[in-house]
Design an enzyme around this catalytic site. Structure first.
Site, PDB file in Angstrom:
ATOM      1  N   ASN A   9       0.856  -1.183   0.000  1.00  0.00           N
ATOM      2  CA  ASN A   9       0.000   0.000   0.000  1.00  0.00           C
ATOM      3  C   ASN A   9       0.894   1.235   0.000  1.00  0.00           C
ATOM      4  O   ASN A   9       1.418   1.636   1.037  1.00  0.00           O
ATOM      5  CB  ASN A   9      -0.915  -0.030   1.238  1.00  0.00           C
ATOM      6  CG  ASN A   9      -1.891   1.117   1.239  1.00  0.00           C
ATOM      7  OD1 ASN A   9      -1.925   1.923   0.303  1.00  0.00           O
ATOM      8  ND2 ASN A   9      -2.703   1.214   2.285  1.00  0.00           N
ATOM      9  N   TRP A  10       1.048   1.818  -1.176  1.00  0.00           N
ATOM     10  CA  TRP A  10       1.965   2.962  -1.300  1.00  0.00           C
ATOM     11  C   TRP A  10       1.336   4.267  -0.814  1.00  0.00           C
ATOM     12  O   TRP A  10       2.019   5.285  -0.709  1.00  0.00           O
ATOM     13  CB  TRP A  10       2.416   3.112  -2.769  1.00  0.00           C
ATOM     14  CG  TRP A  10       3.325   2.008  -3.215  1.00  0.00           C
ATOM     15  CD1 TRP A  10       3.885   1.031  -2.439  1.00  0.00           C
ATOM     16  CD2 TRP A  10       3.804   1.778  -4.546  1.00  0.00           C
ATOM     17  NE1 TRP A  10       4.678   0.208  -3.202  1.00  0.00           N
ATOM     18  CE2 TRP A  10       4.646   0.643  -4.493  1.00  0.00           C
ATOM     19  CE3 TRP A  10       3.600   2.408  -5.779  1.00  0.00           C
ATOM     20  CZ2 TRP A  10       5.281   0.134  -5.635  1.00  0.00           C
ATOM     21  CZ3 TRP A  10       4.229   1.902  -6.908  1.00  0.00           C
ATOM     22  CH2 TRP A  10       5.061   0.774  -6.827  1.00  0.00           C
ATOM     23  N   LYS A  11       0.047   4.267  -0.586  1.00  0.00           N
ATOM     24  CA  LYS A  11      -0.650   5.466  -0.085  1.00  0.00           C
ATOM     25  C   LYS A  11      -0.327   6.681  -0.959  1.00  0.00           C
ATOM     26  O   LYS A  11      -0.198   6.529  -2.175  1.00  0.00           O
ATOM     27  CB  LYS A  11      -0.307   5.692   1.395  1.00  0.00           C
ATOM     28  CG  LYS A  11      -0.497   4.407   2.221  1.00  0.00           C
ATOM     29  CD  LYS A  11      -0.363   4.599   3.687  1.00  0.00           C
ATOM     30  CE  LYS A  11      -0.519   3.253   4.401  1.00  0.00           C
ATOM     31  NZ  LYS A  11      -0.497   3.371   5.853  1.00  0.00           N
ATOM     32  N   HIS A  97     -10.096   1.368   4.322  1.00  0.00           N
ATOM     33  CA  HIS A  97      -8.811   1.518   5.023  1.00  0.00           C
ATOM     34  C   HIS A  97      -9.002   2.498   6.185  1.00  0.00           C
ATOM     35  O   HIS A  97      -9.789   3.449   6.072  1.00  0.00           O
ATOM     36  CB  HIS A  97      -7.743   2.026   4.055  1.00  0.00           C
ATOM     37  CG  HIS A  97      -6.374   1.968   4.645  1.00  0.00           C
ATOM     38  ND1 HIS A  97      -5.901   2.927   5.497  1.00  0.00           N
ATOM     39  CD2 HIS A  97      -5.390   1.033   4.549  1.00  0.00           C
ATOM     40  CE1 HIS A  97      -4.681   2.596   5.890  1.00  0.00           C
ATOM     41  NE2 HIS A  97      -4.337   1.452   5.323  1.00  0.00           N
ATOM     42  N   GLU A  99      -7.342   4.905   7.189  1.00  0.00           N
ATOM     43  CA  GLU A  99      -7.120   6.320   6.840  1.00  0.00           C
ATOM     44  C   GLU A  99      -8.352   6.900   6.148  1.00  0.00           C
ATOM     45  O   GLU A  99      -8.679   8.076   6.328  1.00  0.00           O
ATOM     46  CB  GLU A  99      -5.859   6.442   5.971  1.00  0.00           C
ATOM     47  CG  GLU A  99      -4.608   6.209   6.815  1.00  0.00           C
ATOM     48  CD  GLU A  99      -3.441   5.579   6.085  1.00  0.00           C
ATOM     49  OE1 GLU A  99      -3.417   5.571   4.841  1.00  0.00           O
ATOM     50  OE2 GLU A  99      -2.531   5.064   6.783  1.00  0.00           O
ATOM     51  N   GLU A 169      -6.208  -4.538  10.382  1.00  0.00           N
ATOM     52  CA  GLU A 169      -5.150  -3.557  10.611  1.00  0.00           C
ATOM     53  C   GLU A 169      -5.506  -2.739  11.845  1.00  0.00           C
ATOM     54  O   GLU A 169      -6.295  -1.778  11.751  1.00  0.00           O
ATOM     55  CB  GLU A 169      -5.015  -2.621   9.404  1.00  0.00           C
ATOM     56  CG  GLU A 169      -4.752  -3.347   8.096  1.00  0.00           C
ATOM     57  CD  GLU A 169      -4.185  -2.425   7.015  1.00  0.00           C
ATOM     58  OE1 GLU A 169      -3.028  -2.641   6.645  1.00  0.00           O
ATOM     59  OE2 GLU A 169      -4.868  -1.495   6.578  1.00  0.00           O
ATOM     60  N   GLY A 175       1.414   2.660  10.614  1.00  0.00           N
ATOM     61  CA  GLY A 175       2.337   3.794  10.459  1.00  0.00           C
ATOM     62  C   GLY A 175       2.966   4.277  11.742  1.00  0.00           C
ATOM     63  O   GLY A 175       3.478   5.391  11.799  1.00  0.00           O
ATOM     64  N   SER A 215       2.629  -1.689  10.506  1.00  0.00           N
ATOM     65  CA  SER A 215       4.061  -1.688  10.816  1.00  0.00           C
ATOM     66  C   SER A 215       4.739  -3.040  10.569  1.00  0.00           C
ATOM     67  O   SER A 215       5.605  -3.462  11.343  1.00  0.00           O
ATOM     68  CB  SER A 215       4.290  -1.214  12.254  1.00  0.00           C
ATOM     69  OG  SER A 215       3.803   0.115  12.400  1.00  0.00           O
ATOM     70  N   GLY A 236       2.696  -1.066   4.386  1.00  0.00           N
ATOM     71  CA  GLY A 236       2.743   0.347   4.010  1.00  0.00           C
ATOM     72  C   GLY A 236       4.182   0.788   3.815  1.00  0.00           C
ATOM     73  O   GLY A 236       4.801   0.545   2.778  1.00  0.00           O
TER      74      GLY A 236
END
Ligand code: 13P
Length: 256
Positions: A9-11, A97, A99, A169, A175, A215, A236
């Site tokens: 997941n490159w966000k 997600h 976020e 998650e 993160g 993480s 991530g």
């Protein structure tokens, strides 16, 4: 045996140009042994999807949309539909997600509508669930996670559920460098599988991939993968470094 599932997941961390370089590096390093054992998926920023489709053509590395809207077309400024994602090469889409839930206020009702639209238009949804730190501290992990699962999957036909990927998650681990103990994560994964069993029957629930994220690094990947109900990893920060992501994938080729 469930095929392991790994998602990078490159966000919002790479430009289109950087995405091309990163995808090329991964394509060169992800070998047949990894692809035999693992399904490998990259979720880039939306703008980079056509570039990734070009760069990864013929590689068996799949592409995921990082988000989508639940309508097919219309006056929804700034949104994209499942069919638009498919047109630029996506076969998966991330839905819910943390976020998106926290920063963009997505609730379970919207997430449910998005899941239905993804399935209707032939994308495999990756439904993300997970509790916040205060919910964990209050002993409410299973209540929160199973509630998100149930409401997210509401009214979805049991026969379709086996194709959904579920990602656990814990929000406090995303993160932050803080990680759930593998045994604690396994407990949640096992409960998600039983919860799915209630929704779609035990046989279908046995086929669903339930993956862990938060993480994940080359150092802790193997410990998660040694748990019976952890079928892969969502990565991530560590997926932005090709060497780290490939090391994580290599851990996925080992069955203990
Ligand atoms: P980190 O690996 O950076 O914690 O992110 C996890 C994640 O959000 C995967 O979807």
């Amino acid at each position: 045996m469930r095929r392991r599932f790994f998602l990078a997941n490159w966000k919002m961390n790479v430009t289109v140009r950087e995405a091309r370089v990163l995808a090329a590096a991964l394509r060169d390093r992800i070998d047949a042994v990894i692809l035999q054992a693992c399904e490998v998926v990259i979720a880039p920023p939306m703008l980079a999807m056509p570039t990734l489709a070009q760069e990864l053509a013929g590689s068996r590395i799949a592409i995921a949309g990082a988000n989508m809207y639940c309508e097919d077309k219309g006056p929804f400024t700034g949104e994209v539909s499942a069919s638009m994602l498919k047109e630029v090469g996506a076969s998966y889409v991330l839905i819910g997600h943390s976020e998106r839930r926290d920063l963009f206020h997505e609730d379970d009702g919207l997430i449910n509508r998005k899941l239905k639209a993804a399935l209707r238009d032939g994308l495999t949804p990756v439904l993300c669930v997970g509790e916040h730190a205060d919910e964990r501290d209050a002993g409410r992990v299973l209540e929160v996670v199973l509630g998100q699962l149930q409401r997210g999957l509401d009214e979805i036909d049991g026969s379709r559920l086996a194709q959904v990927v579920v990602a656990y998650e814990p929000v406090w681990a995303v993160g932050t460098g803080r990680t759930a103990q593998p045994q604690a994560a396994e407990l949640v994964h096992g409960s998600i599988r039983s919860g799915l069993g209630d929704l779609c029957g035990r046989n279908a629930a046995r086929r669903v991939r339930i993956v862990y994220g938060g993480s994940v690094t080359p150092t802790n990947a193997a410990a998660y993968l040694s748990q019976p109900d952890i079928d892969g990893l969502m990565v991530g920060a560590a997926s932005l470094d090709p060497d780290s992501f490939v090391q994580i994938l290599k851990a996925g080729t080992v069955r203990t």
